[in-house]
Design a protein around this motif. Sequence first.
Motif, short mmCIF file in Angstrom:
data_model
loop_
_atom_site.label_atom_id
_atom_site.label_comp_id
_atom_site.label_asym_id
_atom_site.label_seq_id
_atom_site.Cartn_x
_atom_site.Cartn_y
_atom_site.Cartn_z
N HIS A 329 23.43 41.12 40.82
CA HIS A 329 22.94 41.29 42.04
C HIS A 329 24.11 41.85 42.99
O HIS A 329 23.78 42.81 43.88
CB HIS A 329 22.59 39.85 42.59
CG HIS A 329 21.82 40.07 43.72
ND1 HIS A 329 22.51 39.59 45.25
CD2 HIS A 329 20.46 40.12 44.51
CE1 HIS A 329 21.72 39.85 46.38
NE2 HIS A 329 20.51 40.22 45.69
N GLY A 353 15.94 45.06 42.76
CA GLY A 353 14.72 44.33 42.64
C GLY A 353 14.40 43.39 41.53
O GLY A 353 13.88 42.58 41.53
N ARG A 356 16.36 40.27 41.24
CA ARG A 356 15.64 39.39 42.34
C ARG A 356 14.57 38.57 41.87
O ARG A 356 14.36 37.65 41.74
CB ARG A 356 15.56 39.78 43.72
CG ARG A 356 16.80 40.34 44.41
CD ARG A 356 16.53 40.99 45.68
NE ARG A 356 17.91 41.45 46.32
CZ ARG A 356 17.91 42.02 47.55
NH1 ARG A 356 16.84 42.44 47.98
NH2 ARG A 356 19.14 42.21 48.12
N ARG A 357 13.63 39.43 41.32
CA ARG A 357 12.37 38.94 40.71
C ARG A 357 12.58 37.99 39.56
O ARG A 357 11.89 36.95 39.49
CB ARG A 357 11.58 40.04 40.45
CG ARG A 357 10.61 40.79 41.84
CD ARG A 357 9.89 41.81 41.19
NE ARG A 357 10.29 42.86 40.71
CZ ARG A 357 10.57 43.91 41.11
NH1 ARG A 357 10.67 43.94 42.49
NH2 ARG A 357 11.24 45.10 40.54
N ALA A 360 14.05 34.65 40.86
CA ALA A 360 13.05 33.74 41.51
C ALA A 360 12.04 33.12 40.48
O ALA A 360 11.44 32.07 40.53
CB ALA A 360 12.31 34.49 42.62
N TYR A 408 20.50 37.15 48.08
CA TYR A 408 20.19 36.48 46.67
C TYR A 408 19.54 34.92 46.85
O TYR A 408 18.42 34.85 46.58
CB TYR A 408 21.34 36.00 45.95
CG TYR A 408 21.34 35.49 44.56
CD1 TYR A 408 21.39 36.39 43.61
CD2 TYR A 408 21.13 33.91 44.27
CE1 TYR A 408 21.17 35.70 42.23
CE2 TYR A 408 21.17 33.48 43.09
CZ TYR A 408 21.01 34.26 41.96
OH TYR A 408 21.04 33.76 40.69
N SER A 411 16.05 35.52 48.23
CA SER A 411 15.01 35.95 47.10
C SER A 411 14.60 34.74 46.39
O SER A 411 13.42 34.51 45.89
CB SER A 411 15.58 37.15 46.03
OG SER A 411 16.77 36.37 45.63
N CYS A 415 10.27 33.28 46.49
CA CYS A 415 9.49 33.30 45.16
C CYS A 415 9.93 32.14 44.36
O CYS A 415 9.25 32.13 43.32
CB CYS A 415 9.46 34.53 44.77
SG CYS A 415 8.75 36.00 45.76
N SER A 459 11.68 34.54 54.51
CA SER A 459 11.54 34.01 53.06
C SER A 459 10.66 32.64 52.93
O SER A 459 9.82 32.64 52.18
CB SER A 459 12.69 33.84 52.22
OG SER A 459 13.69 34.83 52.18
#
Length: 699
Positions: A329, A353, A356-357, A360, A408, A411, A415, A459
């Motif tokens: 990251h 991206g 991060r996904r 989470a 970080y 994110s 989620c 967030s």
Amino acid sequence: SARCQPTLVASKDDDDTTAEANADAACQLLLQRLYLTQKAVECRCISEDMTDYEHQYIDHGYGDAGADRHDAALEGLGTLPRARRSLCFTALDGAVAGCEVAVAADIAKSAVVHKLWRELNGFVKFVAACLHGETDPRCLRQMLRLLHRCQVVFLPLFALNGGTDDADTNGKDDNDMDVDGNEIFPTVSIFDAVAPYYPIKFTPPPNDPYGITRDGLRDALMAIMCAVEAKKQEFVEMDGGDGNIGETMTSLSAKLFMERLVPPKSLDPYGDDNYDDEGGETTMDKVEALQDLRDLFLPSLSSVTATHPLSTVDSGLMKELSTVLVKIHGDAIMDISAAPNANEKEDYKSLLGDCRRLVASIAEQLEILGGDAASSLWNTFVLDTVRDMASVLATSPQGLKGRSSTAYISSLAACGGIRTLRTCLDGCLPPIIGLLRDSGGDEEKAAAAALAAGTLFSSSNKSLSKASADGIAVHPHPLQQYASDVVRAVISLRKNGQEESLRIAAVNGLGASLLAIPSSVLGTFTSSILSEEGDDVKLIQEELITLSSQVVSVSDPGQSEWAFACSRVVGSALGRGLAGKKSDRDLQPCVLDDNDVIVDLITKTTFPDIIESVTKSTESDTKGTSNRCDLATLANACEAGGKGASRSIVSELLSTILSKLNVDADDAPKDFNEHPAVAPASALSYVIKNGGGAPGGVF
């Protein structure tokens, strides 16, 4: 032969004895099938020279005849033509397919299943060893499918491993038995066989008649690497040590994937510190490695097993995974800023991206799993990381590491689930608020803290929206103890900041905060920062009036960034206020649409003032509208408020155009650009073009 045919035993007096005897007979049949198949392959592979060697030495008591014959067979397999190797693999596959029926019918539920463990272990290890050195893609695909079938058929039998009284540990590999001396599934042997083929690097020749593709080989390899053991196995160290948690396919594969993301340094003490194996991995290779980790830890619903992959790893691996993802990251953020061209920048953004996904999603899945084991993994993956990054935010949020930490954690908070959200907010907002109140005169640090606060508030809003869509009510509000402090602090920075960059950061932080907090979490205060008494809603009302005054006048081409920052905040407030509680979007209520005082200010004062500003016809209208903050405010309002806000704005502009057109021909100006309908028409055109899809649909 008759010798290979087991005799089924039946007893009319005891049905249980009959079932057990039949299961034992099925075990004998299964073992005979595997034994004869393995011997057939060995005989096909052993050369005449090796047969002479066996006659001279092995058959006369020198060494282990079985082991030498096994090694000779594997050596001879590599010398066979491709077609003959394929026949050997077909024979092995047929044996495993035949065993599948017996396993499903009688053996899997039998108490005699332990009699199969040693022989199955040896057979699967033999199959895995047959893959070593295979280079033909046709045989590779065949063997990968065969190994996966071995996992599907035989792995459930080892999951029934409950310990036996006659366990024998003599001569066994320490990776092949548990603490009770029972055989375990040879996961390590399979992994050692398939790991050299990762990642798949294969380009099919033109007009390939066999239909072998890189994706097909990758899918076959990933099917093996993503196989999940029913439980963690324990093995005995041969030096007499205590039992340790053995490696699972999930943990072995995860380490391999992480090596692709962060390659290990060269082991050569005289080598280059910047060691890269085969030129290093490209950005898109790392994107693929992240997808492999996602496939490993977060399988699709169609491939979910009774045991979740995350439950088969330990805290050490989870810590290593967290460290790797944090590094990827941070490196991606640095690479984006230093990218030499747009294509590379897009690749780095894609990597960022995906990272991060994945972070989470893993945090959310650990929350869903629950239990002590998953909670311990969550503490390692989320809690420890948040604590480390919170210390960075408390000292230097303006640095590259601080900004990376903010992104970080945001994110994770957005989620990662409600528990993760609260942990991120509770760990990071207190030190950030401390910097907002007193940054020691460092305005750059204060500006970074204001942006970090706004990012965390956004967030929180996203996480609560997701929870609401899932039917989850969250109480108390995660921002309840922080909302007032942040709002007051950023307003104070806007008022007292000397540098424009600090005022812009404060306004941006305020805008994000207002969209995330409902009026129910605000209150009254006596602030030493602001040196005045009042309530939060009144303070927000006064601030919106101040910011609106910066955008209602037509600007010149040299409009400052500060004015456009104000237009973003006022536009968001205008959109939410005009849409009200009847917004067509599934948004969390905020102070901009659930407080009557704020809504009245927006609809009865701010909106008319901005409409009046954009409908003025001045010289700047003939030079374009790109530098007008009042128009940007309307466009931002349409994006923030959707159809509800767009309907009010478009209707008002259309009414103004019609009223301006209703003039006598004698009174109309000779120059078209001076006509009073030009300004509102230009405003409508700008809003439709820049306000998202809602204004055009409404129009």
